[in-house]
Design an enzyme around this catalytic site. Structure first.
Site, PDB file in Angstrom:
ATOM      1  N   ASP A 151       4.906  -2.160  19.428  1.00  0.00           N
ATOM      2  CA  ASP A 151       3.752  -1.396  19.898  1.00  0.00           C
ATOM      3  C   ASP A 151       3.924  -0.815  21.306  1.00  0.00           C
ATOM      4  OD1 ASP A 151       1.155  -0.311  19.742  1.00  0.00           O
ATOM      5  OD2 ASP A 151       0.339  -2.021  20.818  1.00  0.00           O
ATOM      6  N   CYS A 157      -6.202  12.936  -2.167  1.00  0.00           N
ATOM      7  CA  CYS A 157      -7.217  12.056  -1.581  1.00  0.00           C
ATOM      8  C   CYS A 157      -7.444  12.370  -0.105  1.00  0.00           C
ATOM      9  CB  CYS A 157      -6.791  10.595  -1.742  1.00  0.00           C
ATOM     10  SG  CYS A 157      -7.986   9.418  -1.065  1.00  0.00           S
TER      11      CYS A 157
END
Length: 375
Positions: free
Chosen positions: A135, A192
């Site tokens: 991260d 979608c």
């Protein structure tokens, strides 16, 4: 001569033994396809400011470790169901930490796994050079994971893993070993658009791009006043937002659990009023182990005040008055006055006006706004 093919198989087997749910290998080639996306991302003003600003560092692994020849990408699934979660009811309103912040800080969880993996590789290749990132590293975790075959990037910007969905922590390890790369996963969201349609602030701009400046997850982590247009949108979120993951069809039926991800319902869905005057020590002792505490208590307390306004929680008025009068931080005082106006309106006009002349301009603005612009 070292059998890299067998070593790769052994690493994969060991990874599963230490709590890594998905693992893939890719080259150390630059992420050229990512560079222009990042340039455009910054040019459009979508960046949060938390990312590494040097784009070359983000796309070229060799700038981080010149000897790198491969990258090992890992994913660890995290739970998204909170068993025994307390209810938020009138008179006892509660906030919510996003699921990525449930349990011990995921940086610690991932670092332990990567360290174990590194130790194992070192026993097999003593002279190997390695560098792990979670991260906070300069590379894009998602770009690495996607190229290493862990999943594909969905319209919500998350890597969608076939077995874990989007509920994953991602990390990577740069190694000086020439492993055979895995193939990327060829899949897509098709037609979608449910995550784009359901995003509370319209932060998802299509094709996996995110305008961080509009994203509730980012907004809950800022330290200043929350912009007016988003105060009615964050609901009872104290840290982060899970909407685009909750509505994703690819996440149905998925809930990954690990022994070292311990869920604490009373902490993850805490009472709002006790948060308002919590000391730094109390905050650290109670929430310090969560990833959601990394910015300190100020954003959490601001969000708790806004959540009480969202609920129109009249029982919070005495506590909010205490905060408005006595808190040393102008932003917290201002937000408290705003919330009092939002909750009680004309009933508390005299109280707000009584303290108006003694306040700073920025706080006065919030006091007036609280009475004039009720959500």
């Amino acid at each position: 001569m070292l059998d890299y093919k067998q070593l790769k198989k052994d690493i994969i087997e060991y990874a599963y033994q230490i709590g890594i749910d998905s693992i893939g290998f890719t080259t150390a080639d630059p992420f050229d396809e990512l560079k222009q996306k990042l340039v455009d991302y910054h040019a459009k003003g979508y960046a949060s400011g938390f990312e590494e600003s040097d784009i070359d560092l983000r796309v070229n692994p060799k700038l981080s470790m010149p000897t790198v020849r491969s990258i090992i990408a890992i994913a660890v699934g995290y739970p998204n169901k909170l068993k025994g979660a307390p209810r938020s009811v009138r008179g006892d309103r509660r906030g919510m930490f996003a699921r990525a912040s449930w349990g011990q800080d995921y940086h610690t969880i991932m670092r332990k796994r990567l360290d174990k993996l590194a130790e194992y590789i070192k026993t097999r290749v003593p002279d190997v050079e390695m560098m792990s990132m979670v991260d906070t590293g300069v590379l894009s975790d998602r770009a690495v994971a996607e190229r290493a075959g862990l999943g594909y990037t969905g319209r919500n910007g998350f890597v969608i893993n076939p077995d874990l969905g989007t509920w994953t922590y991602l990390g990577e390890m740069l190694v000086s070993i020439p492993f055979e790369p895995d193939d990327p996963l060829l899949d897509s969201c098709g037609d979608c658009t449910i995550c784009v349609d359901r995003c509370p602030t319209g932060a998802l701009v299509g094709d996996g791009q995110l305008n961080s400046q509009k994203c509730i997850s980012f907004l809950t982590q800022t330290k200043g006043y929350l912009p007016d247009e988003y105060r009615s949108k964050i609901g009872n979120r104290l840290y982060g937002c899970d909407t685009c993951q909750q509505v994703c069809p690819r996440n149905r039926g998925i809930n990954t659990e690990h022994d070292d991800i311990v869920l604490e319902p009373e902490i993850l869905k805490p009472r709002l009023i006790p948060l308002l005057q919590m000391s730094n020590k109390e905050f650290k002792n109670t929430y310090g182990h969560l990833a959601g505490a990394w910015r300190g208590k100020k954003p959490i307390q601001r969000n708790a005040i806004i959540a009480l306004a969202h609920f129109k929680e009249e029982t919070a008025i005495p506590e909010l008055k205490e905060v408005a009068i006595n808190d040393p931080r102008p932003m917290i005082r201002g937000t408290a006055y705003w919330a009092i106006g939002q909750i009680a309106g004309e009933t508390e006009r005299d109280f707000i006006e009584q303290h108006l002349a003694d306040e700073l301009d920025e706080v006065q603005e919030e006091m007036v706004k609280g009475l004039e612009k009720r959500n």
